[in-house]
Design a protein around this motif. Structure first.
Motif, PDB file in Angstrom:
ATOM      1  N   MET A  56      -4.153  33.740  22.262  1.00 23.33           N
ATOM      2  CA  MET A  56      -3.351  33.239  23.387  1.00 23.33           C
ATOM      3  C   MET A  56      -1.903  32.969  22.967  1.00 23.33           C
ATOM      4  O   MET A  56      -0.971  33.280  23.705  1.00 23.33           O
ATOM      5  N   MET A  57      -1.718  32.393  21.786  1.00 26.92           N
ATOM      6  CA  MET A  57      -0.355  32.134  21.306  1.00 26.92           C
ATOM      7  C   MET A  57       0.364  33.453  21.028  1.00 26.92           C
ATOM      8  O   MET A  57       1.562  33.570  21.270  1.00 26.92           O
ATOM      9  N   GLY A  58      -0.374  34.444  20.536  1.00 21.00           N
ATOM     10  CA  GLY A  58       0.208  35.765  20.305  1.00 21.00           C
ATOM     11  C   GLY A  58       0.745  36.366  21.594  1.00 21.00           C
ATOM     12  O   GLY A  58       1.808  36.992  21.608  1.00 21.00           O
ATOM     13  N   GLN A  59       0.026  36.162  22.685  1.00 13.06           N
ATOM     14  CA  GLN A  59       0.481  36.661  23.988  1.00 13.06           C
ATOM     15  C   GLN A  59       1.769  35.971  24.438  1.00 13.06           C
ATOM     16  O   GLN A  59       2.534  36.525  25.216  1.00 13.06           O
ATOM     17  N   LEU A  60       1.985  34.766  23.929  1.00 14.94           N
ATOM     18  CA  LEU A  60       3.218  34.027  24.259  1.00 14.94           C
ATOM     19  C   LEU A  60       4.334  34.313  23.253  1.00 14.94           C
ATOM     20  O   LEU A  60       5.420  33.756  23.350  1.00 14.94           O
ATOM     21  N   GLY A  61       4.023  35.153  22.242  1.00 16.20           N
ATOM     22  CA  GLY A  61       5.032  35.520  21.263  1.00 16.20           C
ATOM     23  C   GLY A  61       5.071  34.632  20.030  1.00 16.20           C
ATOM     24  O   GLY A  61       6.045  34.635  19.288  1.00 16.20           O
ATOM     25  N   LYS A 104       5.909   4.881  15.099  1.00 20.93           N
ATOM     26  CA  LYS A 104       6.531   6.218  15.190  1.00 20.93           C
ATOM     27  C   LYS A 104       5.560   7.267  15.739  1.00 20.93           C
ATOM     28  O   LYS A 104       5.800   8.463  15.626  1.00 20.93           O
ATOM     29  N   THR A 105       4.474   6.801  16.343  1.00 17.04           N
ATOM     30  CA  THR A 105       3.475   7.691  16.919  1.00 17.04           C
ATOM     31  C   THR A 105       3.613   7.684  18.434  1.00 17.04           C
ATOM     32  O   THR A 105       3.592   6.627  19.054  1.00 17.04           O
ATOM     33  N   MET A 106       3.782   8.864  19.010  1.00 22.73           N
ATOM     34  CA  MET A 106       3.960   8.998  20.452  1.00 22.73           C
ATOM     35  C   MET A 106       3.100  10.135  20.977  1.00 22.73           C
ATOM     36  O   MET A 106       2.641  10.990  20.220  1.00 22.73           O
ATOM     37  N   LEU A 107       2.963  10.175  22.270  1.00 17.55           N
ATOM     38  CA  LEU A 107       2.185  11.209  22.936  1.00 17.55           C
ATOM     39  C   LEU A 107       2.993  12.507  23.012  1.00 17.55           C
ATOM     40  O   LEU A 107       4.168  12.491  23.384  1.00 17.55           O
ATOM     41  N   PHE A 108       2.362  13.627  22.647  1.00 16.23           N
ATOM     42  CA  PHE A 108       3.035  14.932  22.751  1.00 16.23           C
ATOM     43  C   PHE A 108       3.457  15.180  24.198  1.00 16.23           C
ATOM     44  O   PHE A 108       4.515  15.728  24.466  1.00 16.23           O
ATOM     45  N   GLY A 109       2.624  14.733  25.136  1.00 15.23           N
ATOM     46  CA  GLY A 109       2.922  14.898  26.564  1.00 15.23           C
ATOM     47  C   GLY A 109       3.757  13.761  27.150  1.00 15.23           C
ATOM     48  O   GLY A 109       3.793  13.598  28.371  1.00 15.23           O
ATOM     49  N   GLN A 110       4.435  13.005  26.312  1.00 15.48           N
ATOM     50  CA  GLN A 110       5.237  11.852  26.736  1.00 15.48           C
ATOM     51  C   GLN A 110       6.182  12.183  27.893  1.00 15.48           C
ATOM     52  O   GLN A 110       6.291  11.434  28.847  1.00 15.48           O
ATOM     53  N   TRP A 111       6.869  13.299  27.805  1.00 14.70           N
ATOM     54  CA  TRP A 111       7.917  13.631  28.776  1.00 14.70           C
ATOM     55  C   TRP A 111       7.407  14.506  29.916  1.00 14.70           C
ATOM     56  O   TRP A 111       8.195  14.975  30.726  1.00 14.70           O
ATOM     57  N   ILE A 112       6.089  14.756  29.949  1.00 17.07           N
ATOM     58  CA  ILE A 112       5.492  15.454  31.099  1.00 17.07           C
ATOM     59  C   ILE A 112       4.480  14.499  31.731  1.00 17.07           C
ATOM     60  O   ILE A 112       3.279  14.754  31.750  1.00 17.07           O
ATOM     61  N   SER A 113       4.992  13.370  32.183  1.00 15.00           N
ATOM     62  CA  SER A 113       4.205  12.326  32.854  1.00 15.00           C
ATOM     63  C   SER A 113       3.160  11.680  31.947  1.00 15.00           C
ATOM     64  O   SER A 113       2.088  11.290  32.410  1.00 15.00           O
ATOM     65  N   GLN A 114       3.458  11.598  30.665  1.00 14.00           N
ATOM     66  CA  GLN A 114       2.562  10.986  29.673  1.00 14.00           C
ATOM     67  C   GLN A 114       1.145  11.558  29.750  1.00 14.00           C
ATOM     68  O   GLN A 114       0.155  10.845  29.669  1.00 14.00           O
ATOM     69  N   ARG A 115       1.092  12.875  29.892  1.00  9.27           N
ATOM     70  CA  ARG A 115      -0.203  13.550  30.049  1.00  9.27           C
ATOM     71  C   ARG A 115      -0.906  13.749  28.714  1.00  9.27           C
ATOM     72  O   ARG A 115      -0.281  14.077  27.715  1.00  9.27           O
ATOM     73  N   ASP A 116      -2.230  13.583  28.755  1.00 15.22           N
ATOM     74  CA  ASP A 116      -3.061  14.021  27.643  1.00 15.22           C
ATOM     75  C   ASP A 116      -3.142  15.543  27.718  1.00 15.22           C
ATOM     76  O   ASP A 116      -3.145  16.120  28.814  1.00 15.22           O
ATOM     77  N   ILE A 117      -3.227  16.179  26.571  1.00 12.24           N
ATOM     78  CA  ILE A 117      -3.421  17.626  26.529  1.00 12.24           C
ATOM     79  C   ILE A 117      -4.861  17.856  26.075  1.00 12.24           C
ATOM     80  O   ILE A 117      -5.213  17.549  24.941  1.00 12.24           O
ATOM     81  N   PRO A 118      -5.712  18.348  26.992  1.00 14.12           N
ATOM     82  CA  PRO A 118      -7.144  18.458  26.686  1.00 14.12           C
ATOM     83  C   PRO A 118      -7.447  19.480  25.593  1.00 14.12           C
ATOM     84  O   PRO A 118      -6.748  20.476  25.443  1.00 14.12           O
ATOM     85  N   GLN A 123     -14.130  26.322  24.428  1.00 13.96           N
ATOM     86  CA  GLN A 123     -14.184  26.345  25.884  1.00 13.96           C
ATOM     87  C   GLN A 123     -13.696  27.699  26.385  1.00 13.96           C
ATOM     88  O   GLN A 123     -13.443  28.613  25.611  1.00 13.96           O
ATOM     89  N   SER A 124     -13.532  27.805  27.678  1.00  9.32           N
ATOM     90  CA  SER A 124     -13.178  29.073  28.312  1.00  9.32           C
ATOM     91  C   SER A 124     -11.729  29.464  28.041  1.00  9.32           C
ATOM     92  O   SER A 124     -10.906  28.655  27.624  1.00  9.32           O
ATOM     93  N   ARG A 125     -11.451  30.711  28.339  1.00  3.41           N
ATOM     94  CA  ARG A 125     -10.090  31.239  28.244  1.00  3.41           C
ATOM     95  C   ARG A 125      -9.152  30.426  29.143  1.00  3.41           C
ATOM     96  O   ARG A 125      -8.024  30.124  28.780  1.00  3.41           O
ATOM     97  N   GLU A 126      -9.657  30.046  30.323  1.00  7.15           N
ATOM     98  CA  GLU A 126      -8.857  29.261  31.271  1.00  7.15           C
ATOM     99  C   GLU A 126      -8.516  27.897  30.684  1.00  7.15           C
ATOM    100  O   GLU A 126      -7.411  27.387  30.889  1.00  7.15           O
ATOM    101  N   ALA A 127      -9.450  27.305  29.951  1.00 11.18           N
ATOM    102  CA  ALA A 127      -9.199  26.009  29.313  1.00 11.18           C
ATOM    103  C   ALA A 127      -8.073  26.147  28.281  1.00 11.18           C
ATOM    104  O   ALA A 127      -7.202  25.275  28.185  1.00 11.18           O
ATOM    105  N   PHE A 128      -8.092  27.255  27.529  1.00 10.70           N
ATOM    106  CA  PHE A 128      -7.022  27.507  26.561  1.00 10.70           C
ATOM    107  C   PHE A 128      -5.689  27.714  27.267  1.00 10.70           C
ATOM    108  O   PHE A 128      -4.665  27.179  26.843  1.00 10.70           O
ATOM    109  N   GLU A 129      -5.699  28.494  28.339  1.00 11.69           N
ATOM    110  CA  GLU A 129      -4.458  28.737  29.088  1.00 11.69           C
ATOM    111  C   GLU A 129      -3.875  27.431  29.602  1.00 11.69           C
ATOM    112  O   GLU A 129      -2.677  27.194  29.460  1.00 11.69           O
TER     113      GLU A 129
END
Length: 146
Positions: A56-61, A104-118, A123-129
């Motif tokens: 999947m990361m390869g498809q994103l370059g 010094k520990t923060m959420l990776f999703g801090q600036w996208i509404s403090q979202r958890d990244i599942p 899991q499925s391809r859709e879960a990875f996407e």
């Protein structure tokens, strides 16, 4: 100020190596690495990135080849200026490993509404996407802040 950034997830084979690679591209002047909270416990230490994550990361370059999962340690926590975790619960896990790293520990999703990244592992391809879309959005947001 934040010149050394550590991206953390559970096993260090899906989300954190993906976040690491994207941040490295967006912040070339910074040193970015990744580690896992339970890499050793899961038997993943030294393992390459997950095959689906690589595809999947390869498809994103982005290229995850050469990645080797490593366990988060107190020494690693001391070495980095900023530790970015994928889920709110990971903040507590990092604090258990290195209490002094809490500030010094923060959420990776801090600036996208403090979202958890599942976690998309096994899991499925859709879960990875979905997960990688959030990783990419969060990395872009951090790049603009740093």
């Amino acid at each position: 100020m934040f010149n050394k950034i550590l991206v953390v997830c559970v096993g260090n084979i899906c989300r954190s190596p993906s976040g690491e690679r994207i941040l490295q591209t967006k912040l070339p002047a910074k040193h970015v690495a990744s580690a896992g909270i339970a890499t050793k416990k899961s038997g993943l230490a030294g393992k390459p990135a997950d095959a689906m994550a690589c595809e999947m990361m390869g498809q994103l370059g982005f290229d995850l080849s050469g990645h080797q999962a490593q366990q988060l340690t107190p020494e690693l926590c001391r070495e980095y200026d900023l530790i970015l975790v994928m889920e709110k619960g990971h903040i507590e896990a990092v604090t258990n490993i290195a209490p002094e790293a809490r500030g010094k520990t923060m959420l990776f999703g801090q600036w996208i509404s403090q979202r958890d990244i599942p976690d998309p592992y096994r899991q499925s391809r859709e879960a990875f996407e979905h997960s990688l879309t959030l990783v990419d959005q969060a990395a872009q947001a951090w790049a603009t802040k740093l």
